[in-house]
Write a protein that holds these residues in place. Sequence first.
Motif, PDB file in Angstrom:
ATOM      1  N   ARG A 176       2.567  -4.633  -3.777  1.00  0.00           N
ATOM      2  CA  ARG A 176       1.417  -4.902  -2.903  1.00  0.00           C
ATOM      3  C   ARG A 176       1.802  -4.712  -1.438  1.00  0.00           C
ATOM      4  NH1 ARG A 176      -3.340  -4.816  -5.755  1.00  0.00           N
ATOM      5  NH2 ARG A 176      -3.325  -6.284  -7.505  1.00  0.00           N
ATOM      6  N   MET A 177       2.995  -5.178  -1.087  1.00  0.00           N
ATOM      7  CA  MET A 177       3.480  -5.070   0.287  1.00  0.00           C
ATOM      8  C   MET A 177       3.594  -3.610   0.728  1.00  0.00           C
ATOM      9  SD  MET A 177       7.197  -6.343   1.728  1.00  0.00           S
ATOM     10  CE  MET A 177       8.086  -4.905   1.089  1.00  0.00           C
ATOM     11  N   VAL A 178       4.182  -2.796  -0.134  1.00  0.00           N
ATOM     12  CA  VAL A 178       4.396  -1.389   0.201  1.00  0.00           C
ATOM     13  C   VAL A 178       3.066  -0.643   0.329  1.00  0.00           C
ATOM     14  CG1 VAL A 178       5.357   0.786  -0.656  1.00  0.00           C
ATOM     15  CG2 VAL A 178       6.708  -1.311  -0.789  1.00  0.00           C
ATOM     16  N   ALA A 179       2.081  -1.018  -0.468  1.00  0.00           N
ATOM     17  CA  ALA A 179       0.789  -0.324  -0.464  1.00  0.00           C
ATOM     18  C   ALA A 179      -0.122  -0.777   0.677  1.00  0.00           C
ATOM     19  CB  ALA A 179       0.080  -0.542  -1.798  1.00  0.00           C
ATOM     20  N   TYR A 180       0.163  -1.911   1.281  1.00  0.00           N
ATOM     21  CA  TYR A 180      -0.754  -2.490   2.283  1.00  0.00           C
ATOM     22  C   TYR A 180      -0.711  -1.690   3.589  1.00  0.00           C
ATOM     23  CZ  TYR A 180      -2.868  -6.007   5.361  1.00  0.00           C
ATOM     24  OH  TYR A 180      -3.665  -6.672   6.260  1.00  0.00           O
ATOM     25  N   PRO A 181      -1.871  -1.281   4.122  1.00  0.00           N
ATOM     26  CA  PRO A 181      -1.914  -0.485   5.361  1.00  0.00           C
ATOM     27  C   PRO A 181      -1.852  -1.373   6.606  1.00  0.00           C
ATOM     28  CG  PRO A 181      -4.130  -0.732   4.496  1.00  0.00           C
ATOM     29  CD  PRO A 181      -3.220  -1.445   3.526  1.00  0.00           C
ATOM     30  N   THR A 182      -0.675  -1.878   6.929  1.00  0.00           N
ATOM     31  CA  THR A 182      -0.529  -2.851   8.016  1.00  0.00           C
ATOM     32  C   THR A 182      -1.094  -2.343   9.332  1.00  0.00           C
ATOM     33  OG1 THR A 182       1.509  -3.648   6.948  1.00  0.00           O
ATOM     34  CG2 THR A 182       1.119  -4.326   9.232  1.00  0.00           C
ATOM     35  N   GLU A 183      -0.748  -1.106   9.690  1.00  0.00           N
ATOM     36  CA  GLU A 183      -1.186  -0.570  10.983  1.00  0.00           C
ATOM     37  C   GLU A 183      -2.712  -0.469  11.042  1.00  0.00           C
ATOM     38  OE1 GLU A 183      -0.057   3.167  13.942  1.00  0.00           O
ATOM     39  OE2 GLU A 183       0.790   3.034  11.923  1.00  0.00           O
ATOM     40  N   LYS A 184      -3.322  -0.009   9.974  1.00  0.00           N
ATOM     41  CA  LYS A 184      -4.782   0.116   9.933  1.00  0.00           C
ATOM     42  C   LYS A 184      -5.452  -1.247  10.049  1.00  0.00           C
ATOM     43  CE  LYS A 184      -8.558   1.737   6.960  1.00  0.00           C
ATOM     44  NZ  LYS A 184      -8.882   2.400   5.662  1.00  0.00           N
ATOM     45  N   ARG A 185      -4.950  -2.236   9.321  1.00  0.00           N
ATOM     46  CA  ARG A 185      -5.555  -3.572   9.355  1.00  0.00           C
ATOM     47  C   ARG A 185      -5.315  -4.245  10.701  1.00  0.00           C
ATOM     48  NH1 ARG A 185      -9.566  -4.460   6.674  1.00  0.00           N
ATOM     49  NH2 ARG A 185      -9.130  -6.596   5.974  1.00  0.00           N
ATOM     50  N   MET A 186      -4.189  -3.928  11.343  1.00  0.00           N
ATOM     51  CA  MET A 186      -3.916  -4.483  12.669  1.00  0.00           C
ATOM     52  C   MET A 186      -4.979  -4.061  13.663  1.00  0.00           C
ATOM     53  SD  MET A 186      -1.486  -6.355  14.249  1.00  0.00           S
ATOM     54  CE  MET A 186       0.191  -6.052  13.709  1.00  0.00           C
ATOM     55  N   ARG A 187      -5.476  -2.846  13.513  1.00  0.00           N
ATOM     56  CA  ARG A 187      -6.507  -2.353  14.439  1.00  0.00           C
ATOM     57  C   ARG A 187      -7.804  -3.157  14.336  1.00  0.00           C
ATOM     58  NH1 ARG A 187      -4.919   2.883  12.301  1.00  0.00           N
ATOM     59  NH2 ARG A 187      -3.453   3.890  13.737  1.00  0.00           N
ATOM     60  N   SER A 188      -8.026  -3.799  13.198  1.00  0.00           N
ATOM     61  CA  SER A 188      -9.262  -4.559  12.988  1.00  0.00           C
ATOM     62  C   SER A 188      -9.204  -5.969  13.549  1.00  0.00           C
ATOM     63  CB  SER A 188      -9.568  -4.632  11.475  1.00  0.00           C
ATOM     64  OG  SER A 188      -9.713  -3.343  10.917  1.00  0.00           O
ATOM     65  N   LEU A 189      -8.014  -6.418  13.935  1.00  0.00           N
ATOM     66  CA  LEU A 189      -7.887  -7.790  14.408  1.00  0.00           C
ATOM     67  C   LEU A 189      -8.635  -8.009  15.723  1.00  0.00           C
ATOM     68  CD1 LEU A 189      -4.173  -8.770  13.716  1.00  0.00           C
ATOM     69  CD2 LEU A 189      -6.220  -9.748  12.671  1.00  0.00           C
ATOM     70  N   GLY A 190      -9.312  -9.136  15.816  1.00  0.00           N
ATOM     71  CA  GLY A 190     -10.025  -9.498  17.036  1.00  0.00           C
ATOM     72  C   GLY A 190      -9.334 -10.572  17.835  1.00  0.00           C
ATOM     73  N   VAL A 191      -8.061 -10.844  17.524  1.00  0.00           N
ATOM     74  CA  VAL A 191      -7.287 -11.838  18.279  1.00  0.00           C
ATOM     75  C   VAL A 191      -6.022 -11.185  18.802  1.00  0.00           C
ATOM     76  CG1 VAL A 191      -8.186 -13.783  16.943  1.00  0.00           C
ATOM     77  CG2 VAL A 191      -6.079 -12.653  16.202  1.00  0.00           C
ATOM     78  N   PRO A 192      -5.413 -11.746  19.848  1.00  0.00           N
ATOM     79  CA  PRO A 192      -4.160 -11.191  20.370  1.00  0.00           C
ATOM     80  C   PRO A 192      -3.047 -11.212  19.343  1.00  0.00           C
ATOM     81  CG  PRO A 192      -5.141 -12.716  21.941  1.00  0.00           C
ATOM     82  CD  PRO A 192      -5.907 -12.872  20.669  1.00  0.00           C
ATOM     83  N   VAL A 193      -2.119 -10.249  19.470  1.00  0.00           N
ATOM     84  CA  VAL A 193      -0.988 -10.118  18.552  1.00  0.00           C
ATOM     85  C   VAL A 193       0.301 -10.053  19.363  1.00  0.00           C
ATOM     86  CG1 VAL A 193       0.126  -8.668  16.811  1.00  0.00           C
ATOM     87  CG2 VAL A 193      -2.375  -8.886  16.846  1.00  0.00           C
ATOM     88  N   LEU A 194       1.272 -10.870  18.968  1.00  0.00           N
ATOM     89  CA  LEU A 194       2.619 -10.785  19.526  1.00  0.00           C
ATOM     90  C   LEU A 194       3.540 -10.254  18.432  1.00  0.00           C
ATOM     91  CD1 LEU A 194       4.763 -11.392  21.721  1.00  0.00           C
ATOM     92  CD2 LEU A 194       5.008 -13.666  20.682  1.00  0.00           C
ATOM     93  N   VAL A 195       4.149  -9.106  18.670  1.00  0.00           N
ATOM     94  CA  VAL A 195       5.104  -8.520  17.727  1.00  0.00           C
ATOM     95  C   VAL A 195       6.513  -8.894  18.182  1.00  0.00           C
ATOM     96  CG1 VAL A 195       5.953  -6.403  16.649  1.00  0.00           C
ATOM     97  CG2 VAL A 195       3.529  -6.602  17.272  1.00  0.00           C
ATOM     98  N   VAL A 196       7.308  -9.442  17.265  1.00  0.00           N
ATOM     99  CA  VAL A 196       8.679  -9.860  17.574  1.00  0.00           C
ATOM    100  C   VAL A 196       9.625  -9.183  16.584  1.00  0.00           C
ATOM    101  CG1 VAL A 196      10.275 -11.803  17.799  1.00  0.00           C
ATOM    102  CG2 VAL A 196       7.854 -12.110  18.398  1.00  0.00           C
ATOM    103  N   ARG A 197      10.707  -8.619  17.077  1.00  0.00           N
ATOM    104  CA  ARG A 197      11.703  -8.021  16.190  1.00  0.00           C
ATOM    105  C   ARG A 197      13.097  -8.272  16.734  1.00  0.00           C
ATOM    106  NH1 ARG A 197      14.261  -3.186  17.535  1.00  0.00           N
ATOM    107  NH2 ARG A 197      14.643  -2.794  15.326  1.00  0.00           N
ATOM    108  N   GLY A 198      14.078  -8.319  15.832  1.00  0.00           N
ATOM    109  CA  GLY A 198      15.466  -8.316  16.248  1.00  0.00           C
ATOM    110  C   GLY A 198      15.879  -6.911  16.640  1.00  0.00           C
TER     111      GLY A 198
END
Length: 267
Positions: A176-198
């Motif tokens: 399910r994780m591999v198939a999920y279109p994260t980038e596409k769904r991120m575009r639909s968000l109506g709230v701010p997003v903070l991306v954090v990575r090491g």
Amino acid sequence: MGPQRRRLVIDGLAFEMIDSPRPSGSAAPAMVLVHGVGMSHRYLSRLHRRLGASTRVVSVNLPGFAGLPRPSDDIDVTKMGRALARVVATLGEDRVVLVGHSMGVQWSIEAALAPGEAVAAVVAIGPVCDERHRTLPSQATGLAVDTLGETPLINTIVFTDYLRCGIRWYLRQVRRMVAYPTEKRMRSLGVPVLVVRGERDPIAGRDWCRRLRDAARVSRLVEIPRQHHVVQHSAPHAVADAILFHTAGDWPDAAAVHARTAARNAS
């Protein structure tokens, strides 16, 4: 008062919450921490404690993980996220920041897209899956490389949680994780997003995280130096400080972003 643990069943799905009360005088939004595939609240515990000094923090163990009963059917990311949204609604908070790690980012996105006004922002720590590496072998390779950079304690937590989860349920959710279109769904968000990575995360690469940042309508990217995928455990102070700083109210509030999103969709 220490954290309180309780279970909640939503549509036949069993969730567990580890809830630390809000410190006296705190006005910060509540934080809801969401683990990744195969994992539990345990590798979020250091971040939980650090954030808990400033606000209410709730770590959520999802159905099928952390020893909780596995759902009878193979639920997808959307269904899990919608159930998570209903868990968030039970907290009685009017401002909630969803903090997801790895696959927990996907469930958090879907929870934020569900009906409701409580979610004020989403924090995406080590988000998956890079659309250029969206295969099971590629993800397995990234995980293997990451274990070489993590501490023995982190690796012990990760692999013992995998064993508790069970290989069958783990693989179902990984697909399910591999198939999920994260980038596409991120575009639909109506709230701010903070991306954090090491900085040294081989799973959530820099280019991928930049693309996610750019996909969101209101977003920022923070990179923690010399850290790997489980950055919230290896550098909890740096991650917590970034979350608290970037969700302190200097972004447009959720209502304003929702209004702009609706206007764009109508045009």
